[in-house]
Structures are given as structure tokens and as C-alpha cells.
Design an enzyme around this catalytic site. Structure first.
Site, short mmCIF file in Angstrom:
data_model
loop_
_atom_site.label_atom_id
_atom_site.label_comp_id
_atom_site.label_asym_id
_atom_site.label_seq_id
_atom_site.Cartn_x
_atom_site.Cartn_y
_atom_site.Cartn_z
N ASN A 1 -10.08 4.37 2.89
CA ASN A 1 -10.12 4.05 1.71
C ASN A 1 -10.85 3.22 0.83
OD1 ASN A 1 -7.80 4.20 -0.54
ND2 ASN A 1 -7.76 2.17 -0.61
N GLU B 1 0.97 -1.24 0.12
CA GLU B 1 0.11 0.07 -0.05
C GLU B 1 0.76 1.28 0.10
OE1 GLU B 1 -3.52 0.38 -0.24
OE2 GLU B 1 -3.08 -1.80 -0.60
N TRP C 1 -9.00 8.42 -8.26
CA TRP C 1 -10.12 8.74 -9.05
C TRP C 1 -10.02 7.90 -10.51
CZ3 TRP C 1 -14.79 10.65 -8.09
CH2 TRP C 1 -15.04 11.07 -6.73
N TRP D 1 -15.66 13.15 -12.96
CA TRP D 1 -14.99 12.71 -11.90
C TRP D 1 -13.94 13.68 -11.47
CZ3 TRP D 1 -9.63 12.71 -12.65
CH2 TRP D 1 -9.20 12.76 -14.15
N TRP E 1 2.08 2.07 -3.34
CA TRP E 1 1.04 2.48 -4.36
C TRP E 1 1.47 4.13 -4.46
CZ3 TRP E 1 -2.36 1.33 -7.90
CH2 TRP E 1 -2.94 -0.27 -7.87
N TRP F 1 -20.58 13.72 -19.60
CA TRP F 1 -20.87 13.65 -18.21
C TRP F 1 -21.93 14.70 -17.51
CZ3 TRP F 1 -17.90 10.25 -15.92
CH2 TRP F 1 -16.65 9.86 -16.31
#
Length: 588
Positions: free
Chosen positions: A456, A389, A497, A474, A392, A421
Site C-alpha cells: 500500500n 485500515e 488514487w 490519474w 477505510w 494532463w
């Protein structure tokens, strides 16, 4: 300041929302001009009207064609521009003699422990027998342009006060100044160095576009003035550019990248060696530079101030500084890391490290986190999962460096910017305020508003809901997160995202759409997380808490003021699949 579209949206939510998070778009960039590759397609005009681009600082959204020139390496990447500046000035910098002081510039590395640039600056000053001066520049315009949350600004200022006190014990001054015009930062640094008689400046590298281009300019500017700037890789455990596929390209998928990352650490164990803390300054430091010791750290920044009641609550939740970071890391490795792999996805559990704020602000280095977990924990799957993690964060910064247009309001996959969108203000406000009628979504959004932080797993759930169920751009959610998260980091936030909206590096197709009810039942089976954050539903004791209006608890939910779902998930899923398919196939 947010653009006009963002200001208009602020009236429907609790804070200004409505744009993307261009934490590193080129601040010196001009408008699109006549270059066809800079011309956004008319398809993007709707996003422009809704404040996706902060036009006070940045040009319009670039075209997909221009984004693809970055993909093809036809445009120099900002890190390549910085590398060129360092290479072009190498001889001049090597010939610079140490004068009266050496300077370290703190940015997102607010610690004395394991800080590579600070260690190098201290060593340089010690070898020359001169004073080490440290500085931090507050830039209100950068905070606005990068959409930094007030809670994070407050955390940084509190960390600076702790850092100043720690350095003062070593007779090292921390000079803090507010620079109102962000473009004036390079010139102001040069002025300060001249006033201190300093010839060498050290700083750790930041990988966002604005910062890389600024440092390239500063390296050349100082070289012309007979000064030397050294920029050190420190933020990532493995610096960007060191991991390549068999074809010599940057990895775009995490799993093979992580295998390469682990193999590289085994091959280069020195990457986990911790930097030495700075040594005490000469006795003359306070006599010669007493005025530098006297600089004040602001209590707040005018455009990023917390309300008094929020400040009290959030400061209690998030003690600042590197000592708190070490305390939390040690406690996590001793008490929770062993079952991290089994419990990390359950938001009602106290199973995570809560160290993201320290990693984002640099009160803890990723190196220290990985090294401590490896050396002091019991090992096993929990430790390996947590290290993955932390990795990342490296991965997303590597992606940012190689595909810098993601800092420029573009998705990693440019063709995904052609999706039609929704910009429904009522739906967006319901999402922001935690009143969508989907309990797990609403609980998570209320946690964010209250704590400046969100679990998370819940970040993925609410991001999928906004981009897929509501089909809202987004980038509006990306920005809202940055406006509220105490651990807001552009690369990690953008990567998250991108994953949830299916516009990022994740190889899974766009038809992966989270079902919020199933996510709720799987990761909050007993509803404890929902009951904590959605008091209207605390009286519901059965599984009906996951969807009260569909499971016979609608009367109680309505009586307590909890809303019905704003959309039907099944219908919304079909709408999203159609919109994604049409957008991708548009060929724009």
C-alpha cells in the site's frame, strides 16, 4: 473492450491501458442528448481521445455542472432509486408466499460464513421446508466494463469451486451460468427463478452505480411477476447512510468519520454479530433439483484469461476460498498484528495481512476481520491501526454511495477535472513497465506485474509519481491498477488514487507531492525491496541504490540496463504545481 484510445496505448505497454475505471457508470444511460448538464466541456476532449471513457458501455464524460448537481442532491442517487423500488414494492413483496425454493445470488460475497443474505435465505427456506438454491452469474461484459483484472477473475473462479464443494456438503446447489449480454441479467434471473419454482431471491447489496440501478430494476421486475427480492447490507461493517455530521451530512474526511464509525459500533454492538452459516437442505433437494447441482464452473472467461505460466505462479501466491482467508486472518492476528502500526509502511517487511484479495472478493467479511482482530489479538496500537485500515474500505464505499459521480470518470472535486494532463505515451509505458529511473517506483510496478499486488505504501508512491511527476491523467493509472490487481475494488482503488492525485476526499492541498527519493530512503532504507524487484541494481550496496545516477553508481546501473530518470523531480514538481493551480482557477 477498451476504447480506441486505450487499444492504441496497449501497444506501448504490457497490457491494454488508457482509460478510467468506471466500475459502476449507469449501463442503461443514453448519450448526452440536448441536456446542457450532460455536455462535457471541450476541455475534456483530450481525455476522451485517450480512452478515458469506455464508450462501448458508457456515455461521454459528464460536465462539472452535472457532477455538482449530484453534490447538491438535485439528482436522485442510485441507492435512493433502489430504496424507492424497495419501498414501492413493499406490500407486494410481503404478500409473496414461499413456493418450491428460495434463491441466494452470490456476487462479491463468496463465502458461507458470516454472509447475511445467505443466512436470511437459508432461514427462509428452512422455515418453509423448501430447498435453498444458490447461484452465480458470470458476465463477460461486466468484467470488461468494470476493467476487472484476469488474475482477479481467476481467483473468483477458483473460489467458486471451493464454495460449490462446501455447499454440496450441505446438499445446497451452486448454479453457475455465463450471461453474455449484461443487460439481460435481470431477465435471466427471473427466468431461472420461474424454472425452479422459486418465489424469493436474496442478495447482498453492492454499492456501485451499475449494480444499484440494476437491482432497482430487478426488484420491480420480480414484484410484477409475483416474486420478492430482498437486498441486504453486508459488505460494510456500518452500512452507508448511518454516519452523519452534526449538520446531517455525509462525512468527506476520514478522521472524523472514523471517530463516528467507532462510536457507532460501541453504540450498536450488534453490527459486529456474525451471520449464521446456511443449514443443510431437505433430503429431497438432490432429487428435485439434481440438474441444478450439475452446472459447471468455467475454468476461465475468454476475455480475462491468464497465460499458463502466470496462472501457475499467481495461483501459488494466492490460494483461493474462505478457508484460506480464515487461515491468513488467524495467522496475522497471532503473529503480526501486534507490530502492524510500526512495520506496515515498509514494503520489504512481511508485516501486512495480505487479506485485501479476500475482502475484495468476499471470501472474508469485513465484520469477521474486525471482530477477530478485536477478540483474538493481543490488542494495542497494532490492532487499532489495522482495524482503522479495514475501516477505510467502509469509508470509501460510503463516499461512493453519497457522491456516485466518482463512478462516472469524475474526481470527487469536479474542478480538478480541468487540469491540463499529459498523455505522453512513452512516459506512461515507462511507468507501467517499471523503467522510470526512479528505483522505488520501478520496484513497485514490477511487483504489481509479477504478483498482481502491490504494497500500500508503494501504491501511494507510484500514484503520486504518475499524477504529479509525470502529470499523466490519474484515471489512466487508476485503470491500470484495476487491470492488474488481484484485490481490485473500485471504491478503494478510486479513493487511493484520489488521495495520491489530490482529486479525492483527502483535505490536504494539491501541493502535497511525494518526493520518490525521500520515500525510498524512509521506507526502504537499506534498499532490500528495490534489490528484490530491480535486479539491475542488486550490485549497488550503498545508499546510491535510491538514485544511482546522482550518487556515483550510474556507470553500473547503465551497464546493467537500468534507465536514467525520465523526469527531474524538482522541475516536475514545479510543473505540477502550475498545472494544478491553473486548472483549479479556470472556473470551468
Amino acid at each position: 473492450m477498451p476504447s480506441h484510445g486505450a487499444k492504441r496505448k496497449a501497444q506501448t505497454g504490457r497490457s491494454a491501458t488508457g482509460g478510467s475505471v468506471p466500475s459502476a457508470v449507469a449501463s442503461l444511460a443514453s448519450g448526452p442528448g440536448s441536456d446542457p448538464l450532460r455536455q462535457p466541456h471541450p476541455f475534456h476532449e483530450e481525455a476522451e481521445r485517450h480512452g478515458i471513457v469506455l464508450r462501448e458501455f458508457y456515455p461521454p464524460e459528464m460536465s462539472n455542472a452535472r457532477a455538482r448537481t449530484y453534490q447538491a442532491g438535485e439528482i436522485p442517487r442510485p441507492i435512493e432509486q433502489l430504496d424507492a423500488a424497495l419501498q414501492d414494492t413493499l406490500r407486494e413483496r410481503e404478500n409473496v408466499q414461499v413456493k418450491d425454493a428460495v434463491v441466494h445470488w452470490f456476487k462479491t460475497d463468496l463465502r458461507t460464513a458470516d454472509n447475511h443474505a445467505l443466512s436470511c435465505a437459508s432461514q427462509k427456506a428452512r422455515e418453509a421446508g423448501v430447498t435453498l438454491i444458490t447461484m452465480y452469474l458470470v458476465s463477460p461484459q461486466d468484467l470488461e466494463a468494470h476493467v476487472v483484472a484476469p488474475v482477479r477473475v481467476d481467483f473468483v473462479l477458483r473460489s467458486l469451486r471451493i464454495l460449490r464443494d462446501d455447499l454440496a456438503k450441505l446438499d445446497i446447489p451452486l448454479y453457475v451460468e455465463t450471461v453474455e449480454e449484461r443487460r439481460q441479467i435481470p431477465a435471466r434471473i427471473a427466468e431461472l427463478m420461474e424454472s425452479w419454482g422459486a418465489s424469493h431471491l436474496y442478495a447482498n447489496m453492492e454499492y456501485e452505480v451499475d449494480e444499484l440501478r440494476r437491482e432497482a430494476k430487478l426488484v420491480r421486475m420480480l414484484a410484477e411477476k409475483g416474486m420478492c427480492m430482498e437486498i441486504i447490507h453486508d459488505t460494510c461493517v456500518v452500512p452507508p447512510g448511518q454516519l452523519r455530521t452534526g449538520a446531517g451530512k455525509q462525512y468527506a474526511v476520514y478522521t472524523p468519520w472514523f471517530r463516528s464509525w467507532m462510536a457507532h459500533l460501541r453504540k450498536e454492538p450488534g453490527l459486529l454479530e456474525l451471520g449464521e452459516p446456511p443449514v443443510r437442505n431437505p433430503e429431497s433437494a438432490r432429487r428435485t433439483f439434481g440438474h441444478v447441482f450439475d452446472s459447471e464452473i468455467p475454468v476461465a472467461v475468454s476475455n480475462k484469461t491468464l497465460a499458463d505460466e502466470d496462472a501457475v505462479r499467481l495461483r501459488a501466491l494466492w490460494p483461493a476460498g474462505e478457508h484460506e482467508a480464515k487461515k491468513r486472518l488467524d495467522a496475522f492476528c497471532k503473529q503480526r498484528i501486534g507490530h502492524y502500526d510500526r512495520k506496515r509502511n515498509f514494503p520489504a517487511e512481511a508485516a501486512t495481512s495480505s487479506l485485501s484479495v479476500h475482502l475484495a472478493s468476499g471470501t472474508l467479511s469485513a465484520r469477521t476481520a474486525v471482530r477477530t482482530a478485536r477478540d483474538r489479538s493481543a490488542g494495542g496500537e497494532g490492532t487499532q491501526t489495522w482495524i482503522s485500515e479495514v475501516a477505510w474500505r467502509d469509508f470509501y464505499k460510503h463516499v461512493l454511495v453519497n457522491w456516485p459521480y466518482i463512478c462516472m470518470n469524475k474526481p470527487f472535486k469536479p474542478e480538478y477535472s480541468n487540469i491540463t494532463w499529459s498523455y505522453d505515451e512513452a512516459h506512461f509505458a515507462a511507468w507501467c513497465e517499471g523503467r522510470t529511473g526512479y528505483p522505488i517506483v520501478d520496484a513497485a510496478m514490477r511487483q504489481l506485474q509479477d504478483m498482481g499486488w502491490m504494497h500500500n505504501r508503494c501504491r501511494m508512491i507510484v500514484a503520486s509519481f504518475l499524477s504529479k511527476d509525470l502529470l499523466i491523467d490519474w484515471r489512466m493509472g487508476e485503470r491500470f491498477f484495476m487491470e492488474h490487481l488481484i484485490d481490485g475494488d473500485f471504491a478503494s482503488n478510486n479513493g487511493g488514487w484520489g488521495f495520491s492525485a489530490s482529486v479525492g476526499v483527502d483535505p490536504q492541498p494539491y501541493f502535497r507531492i511525494f518526493n520518490p527519493r525521500l520515500q525510498s530512503e524512509k521506507f526502504d532504507k537499506d534498499g532490500d525491496y528495490i534489490r528484490k524487484w530491480v535486479p539491475e541494481l542488486r550490485g549497488i550496496k550503498s545508499s546510491a541504490i535510491h538514485e544511482p545516477y546522482a550518487r556515483g553508481a550510474g556507470a553500473l546501473a547503465k551497464k546493467n540496463g537500468y534507465p536514467e530518470p525520465v523526469v527531474d523531480h524538482s522541475a516536475a514538481r514545479e510543473r505540477a504545481l502550475t498545472a494544478y493551480k491553473e486548472g483549479i482557477e479556470s472556473g470551468l
